[in-house]
Design a protein around this motif. Structure first.
Motif, mmCIF file in Angstrom:
data_model
loop_
_atom_site.group_PDB
_atom_site.id
_atom_site.type_symbol
_atom_site.label_atom_id
_atom_site.label_comp_id
_atom_site.label_asym_id
_atom_site.label_seq_id
_atom_site.Cartn_x
_atom_site.Cartn_y
_atom_site.Cartn_z
ATOM 1 N N CYS A 1 0.857 -1.169 0.038
ATOM 2 C CA CYS A 1 -0.060 0.073 -0.019
ATOM 3 C C CYS A 1 1.009 1.280 -0.012
ATOM 4 O O CYS A 1 0.517 2.236 -0.427
ATOM 5 N N ARG B 1 2.589 -3.878 -6.911
ATOM 6 C CA ARG B 1 1.880 -5.097 -6.549
ATOM 7 C C ARG B 1 2.831 -6.226 -6.372
ATOM 8 O O ARG B 1 2.915 -7.078 -7.539
ATOM 9 N N CYS C 1 -4.581 -1.613 -0.867
ATOM 10 C CA CYS C 1 -5.165 -0.532 0.105
ATOM 11 C C CYS C 1 -6.536 -0.549 0.266
ATOM 12 O O CYS C 1 -7.168 0.605 0.895
ATOM 13 N N GLU C 2 -7.366 -1.348 -0.244
ATOM 14 C CA GLU C 2 -8.845 -1.343 -0.184
ATOM 15 C C GLU C 2 -9.128 -1.439 1.541
ATOM 16 O O GLU C 2 -8.688 -2.038 2.258
ATOM 17 N N ARG C 3 -10.330 -0.916 1.721
ATOM 18 C CA ARG C 3 -10.882 -0.958 3.116
ATOM 19 C C ARG C 3 -12.226 -1.210 3.148
ATOM 20 O O ARG C 3 -13.225 -0.909 2.509
ATOM 21 N N PHE D 1 -6.596 -6.518 -7.002
ATOM 22 C CA PHE D 1 -6.650 -5.513 -6.029
ATOM 23 C C PHE D 1 -5.403 -4.714 -5.334
ATOM 24 O O PHE D 1 -4.418 -5.660 -5.666
ATOM 25 N N ASP D 2 -5.255 -3.700 -5.293
ATOM 26 C CA ASP D 2 -3.969 -2.873 -5.153
ATOM 27 C C ASP D 2 -3.584 -2.817 -3.625
ATOM 28 O O ASP D 2 -2.229 -2.460 -3.271
#
Length: 124
Positions: free
Chosen positions: A31, A36, A122-124, A119-120
């Protein structure tokens, strides 16, 4: 090289364990830097799992014609193949299970790698 019947039983789950732990450990770094790295880790671990499947496959396919895999019966009257119930060592069964387990975990690691592309981190 004749192969190892149980190689897939150990290589696949061990590669998955390392993959899962590495994926969780790399989240803050991924993140912060935007690189990645999950697919970069997933590919060699998937190859490790497939190597275990290959070793189990080699053990499964080894020739019985050379006399490999025979043991005397308890009454010493004749020889029975080691993969039969009378032989006491189900090498071919363990090899088949090792192949399937290793292929399953290679697929799971590949799915983790594809998720790392989508997905990178940093998803929340």
């Amino acid at each position: 090289m004749r192969g190892l019947p149980s190689a897939g039983l150990y290589a696949g789950p061990a590669a998955w364990l390392v993959s899962t732990q590495a994926n969780y450990a790399m989240v803050p770094w991924t993140c912060a830097h935007g690189l990645r790295a999950v697919p970069l880790v997933a590919f060699p671990l998937m190859m490790f799992s497939l190597a275990g499947a290959f070793l189990s496959w080699r053990a499964f396919g080894r020739s019985r014609a050379a006399g490999i895999g025979t043991a005397p019966m308890p009454d010493a009257s004749r020889a029975a193949p080691l993969d039969s119930p009378e032989g006491g060592r189900p090498h071919r069964l363990v090899a088949i299970i090792g192949i399937l387990v290793s292929l399953l975990f290679a697929l799971v690691i590949a799915v983790h790698g594809v998720a790392g592309i989508v997905f990178d981190g940093c998803e929340r």
